[in-house]
Design a protein around this motif. Sequence first.
Motif, mmCIF file in Angstrom:
data_model
loop_
_atom_site.group_PDB
_atom_site.id
_atom_site.type_symbol
_atom_site.label_atom_id
_atom_site.label_comp_id
_atom_site.label_asym_id
_atom_site.label_seq_id
_atom_site.Cartn_x
_atom_site.Cartn_y
_atom_site.Cartn_z
ATOM 1 N N PHE A 64 0.829 -1.199 0.000
ATOM 2 C CA PHE A 64 0.000 0.000 0.000
ATOM 3 C C PHE A 64 0.870 1.257 0.000
ATOM 4 C CE2 PHE A 64 -2.166 3.519 1.927
ATOM 5 C CZ PHE A 64 -3.318 3.580 1.168
ATOM 6 N N LYS A 65 1.868 1.275 0.866
ATOM 7 C CA LYS A 65 2.761 2.441 0.937
ATOM 8 C C LYS A 65 3.432 2.690 -0.410
ATOM 9 C CE LYS A 65 3.816 1.499 5.745
ATOM 10 N NZ LYS A 65 4.841 0.953 6.657
ATOM 11 N N GLU A 66 3.861 1.625 -1.067
ATOM 12 C CA GLU A 66 4.527 1.759 -2.358
ATOM 13 C C GLU A 66 3.559 2.270 -3.424
ATOM 14 O OE1 GLU A 66 7.228 2.076 -5.270
ATOM 15 O OE2 GLU A 66 7.653 1.788 -3.140
ATOM 16 N N ALA A 67 2.346 1.756 -3.446
ATOM 17 C CA ALA A 67 1.344 2.209 -4.423
ATOM 18 C C ALA A 67 1.025 3.686 -4.206
ATOM 19 C CB ALA A 67 0.072 1.365 -4.316
ATOM 20 N N PHE A 68 0.873 4.081 -2.954
ATOM 21 C CA PHE A 68 0.571 5.470 -2.622
ATOM 22 C C PHE A 68 1.722 6.383 -3.047
ATOM 23 C CE2 PHE A 68 0.051 9.128 0.182
ATOM 24 C CZ PHE A 68 -1.309 9.354 0.113
ATOM 25 N N ASP B 48 7.223 16.167 -0.183
ATOM 26 C CA ASP B 48 8.513 15.883 0.447
ATOM 27 C C ASP B 48 8.444 14.778 1.491
ATOM 28 O OD1 ASP B 48 7.068 17.420 2.278
ATOM 29 O OD2 ASP B 48 8.822 18.517 2.986
ATOM 30 N N GLN B 49 7.242 14.285 1.794
ATOM 31 C CA GLN B 49 7.095 13.180 2.738
ATOM 32 C C GLN B 49 7.144 11.818 2.052
ATOM 33 O OE1 GLN B 49 3.317 14.549 4.374
ATOM 34 N NE2 GLN B 49 4.321 14.825 6.343
ATOM 35 N N ILE B 50 7.100 11.778 0.733
ATOM 36 C CA ILE B 50 7.124 10.533 -0.020
ATOM 37 C C ILE B 50 8.546 9.985 -0.022
ATOM 38 C CG2 ILE B 50 6.696 9.466 -2.266
ATOM 39 C CD1 ILE B 50 4.173 10.559 -0.983
ATOM 40 N N GLN C 254 4.089 5.747 -5.206
ATOM 41 C CA GLN C 254 4.332 5.690 -6.651
ATOM 42 C C GLN C 254 3.469 6.699 -7.399
ATOM 43 O OE1 GLN C 254 3.486 2.130 -9.311
ATOM 44 N NE2 GLN C 254 5.626 1.855 -8.696
ATOM 45 N N TYR C 255 2.243 6.863 -6.974
ATOM 46 C CA TYR C 255 1.377 7.840 -7.627
ATOM 47 C C TYR C 255 1.997 9.238 -7.543
ATOM 48 C CZ TYR C 255 -2.243 11.153 -8.660
ATOM 49 O OH TYR C 255 -2.916 12.211 -9.193
ATOM 50 N N TYR C 256 2.532 9.593 -6.394
ATOM 51 C CA TYR C 256 3.073 10.931 -6.198
ATOM 52 C C TYR C 256 4.442 11.123 -6.831
ATOM 53 C CZ TYR C 256 -0.879 12.303 -3.516
ATOM 54 O OH TYR C 256 -2.158 12.625 -3.164
ATOM 55 N N ARG C 257 5.138 10.032 -7.142
ATOM 56 C CA ARG C 257 6.439 10.142 -7.789
ATOM 57 C C ARG C 257 6.327 10.319 -9.298
ATOM 58 N NH1 ARG C 257 8.277 5.101 -5.695
ATOM 59 N NH2 ARG C 257 8.430 5.391 -3.494
ATOM 60 N N LYS C 258 5.241 9.862 -9.895
ATOM 61 C CA LYS C 258 5.161 9.877 -11.354
ATOM 62 C C LYS C 258 4.765 11.250 -11.872
ATOM 63 C CE LYS C 258 1.432 7.712 -13.205
ATOM 64 N NZ LYS C 258 0.510 6.626 -13.454
ATOM 65 N N GLU C 259 5.072 11.458 -13.130
ATOM 66 C CA GLU C 259 4.754 12.724 -13.787
ATOM 67 C C GLU C 259 3.246 12.939 -13.764
ATOM 68 O OE1 GLU C 259 4.756 14.308 -18.333
ATOM 69 O OE2 GLU C 259 6.472 13.111 -17.694
ATOM 70 N N LYS C 260 2.841 14.133 -13.378
ATOM 71 C CA LYS C 260 1.411 14.431 -13.292
ATOM 72 C C LYS C 260 0.860 14.744 -14.680
ATOM 73 C CE LYS C 260 1.249 14.099 -8.862
ATOM 74 N NZ LYS C 260 2.097 12.996 -8.585
ATOM 75 N N ARG C 261 -0.075 13.948 -15.129
ATOM 76 C CA ARG C 261 -0.764 14.187 -16.383
ATOM 77 C C ARG C 261 -2.193 13.703 -16.219
ATOM 78 N NH1 ARG C 261 2.705 10.069 -16.812
ATOM 79 N NH2 ARG C 261 1.936 8.059 -17.494
ATOM 80 N N VAL C 262 -3.074 14.229 -17.013
ATOM 81 C CA VAL C 262 -4.477 13.846 -16.911
ATOM 82 C C VAL C 262 -4.654 12.476 -17.546
ATOM 83 C CG1 VAL C 262 -6.827 14.454 -17.544
ATOM 84 C CG2 VAL C 262 -5.182 16.259 -16.988
ATOM 85 N N LEU D 158 -7.500 4.738 -9.899
ATOM 86 C CA LEU D 158 -6.561 4.116 -8.962
ATOM 87 C C LEU D 158 -6.308 4.999 -7.745
ATOM 88 C CD1 LEU D 158 -4.026 2.568 -11.488
ATOM 89 C CD2 LEU D 158 -5.749 1.373 -10.117
ATOM 90 N N LEU D 159 -6.173 6.306 -7.977
ATOM 91 C CA LEU D 159 -5.962 7.220 -6.856
ATOM 92 C C LEU D 159 -7.164 7.217 -5.924
ATOM 93 C CD1 LEU D 159 -4.319 9.338 -5.354
ATOM 94 C CD2 LEU D 159 -5.375 11.065 -6.831
ATOM 95 N N ASP D 160 -8.368 7.258 -6.483
ATOM 96 C CA ASP D 160 -9.579 7.203 -5.649
ATOM 97 C C ASP D 160 -9.592 5.934 -4.803
ATOM 98 O OD1 ASP D 160 -10.428 9.604 -6.657
ATOM 99 O OD2 ASP D 160 -12.067 8.777 -7.845
ATOM 100 N N TYR D 161 -9.204 4.810 -5.399
ATOM 101 C CA TYR D 161 -9.182 3.546 -4.660
ATOM 102 C C TYR D 161 -8.146 3.592 -3.534
ATOM 103 C CZ TYR D 161 -8.507 -1.268 -3.372
ATOM 104 O OH TYR D 161 -8.381 -2.423 -2.640
ATOM 105 N N VAL D 162 -6.954 4.058 -3.832
ATOM 106 C CA VAL D 162 -5.893 4.109 -2.815
ATOM 107 C C VAL D 162 -6.286 5.045 -1.673
ATOM 108 C CG1 VAL D 162 -3.511 4.863 -2.393
ATOM 109 C CG2 VAL D 162 -4.024 3.434 -4.362
ATOM 110 N N LEU D 163 -6.825 6.219 -2.005
ATOM 111 C CA LEU D 163 -7.208 7.161 -0.959
ATOM 112 C C LEU D 163 -8.405 6.661 -0.158
ATOM 113 C CD1 LEU D 163 -6.684 10.555 -2.791
ATOM 114 C CD2 LEU D 163 -5.216 9.476 -1.071
ATOM 115 N N SER D 164 -9.355 6.038 -0.820
ATOM 116 C CA SER D 164 -10.499 5.469 -0.113
ATOM 117 C C SER D 164 -10.036 4.384 0.855
ATOM 118 C CB SER D 164 -11.491 4.899 -1.125
ATOM 119 O OG SER D 164 -12.596 4.328 -0.466
ATOM 120 N N THR D 165 -9.127 3.547 0.399
ATOM 121 C CA THR D 165 -8.583 2.485 1.262
ATOM 122 C C THR D 165 -7.876 3.090 2.466
ATOM 123 O OG1 THR D 165 -8.344 1.015 -0.636
ATOM 124 C CG2 THR D 165 -7.044 0.480 1.310
#
Length: 131
Positions: A53-57, A128-130, A59-67, A74-81
Amino acid sequence: MTCFCDIPFTKVGNHMTLYGRYGIALDKQQIIEKFKVQPIHYINPESPLANDFKEAFAQYYRKEKRVNPEDKVLLDYVLSTLLYMKPISKIEEIDGVMKTYIFQDECEWRYIPTIDFPKSSQLLMKEDQIT
């Protein structure tokens, strides 16, 4: 967010000692059906599940932000979890003594209103917490 404990009446004494000498009884089935409450997932912070879970969370914040619609799902699922997770236990000061408090004994359920997760995710973790 609203939290409920599903503690059998015979075991409610310890909980009331820590949180107050009162309790409110609710019809669990009605609360489940009307408000779609969900039991908490008690997590061992050192488990493979927690690490994945920590890695999935992160990883989302490390990747390039694009629509990308897939990213939103996936983000909704991770945050809901995340909103339904809690550690199994924690060392806490109870009556002036450091003791292990077992959150799992609370049998917690949560009601979390529907929110727009991508906007609220900024509140959950700063970049910066990632790690």
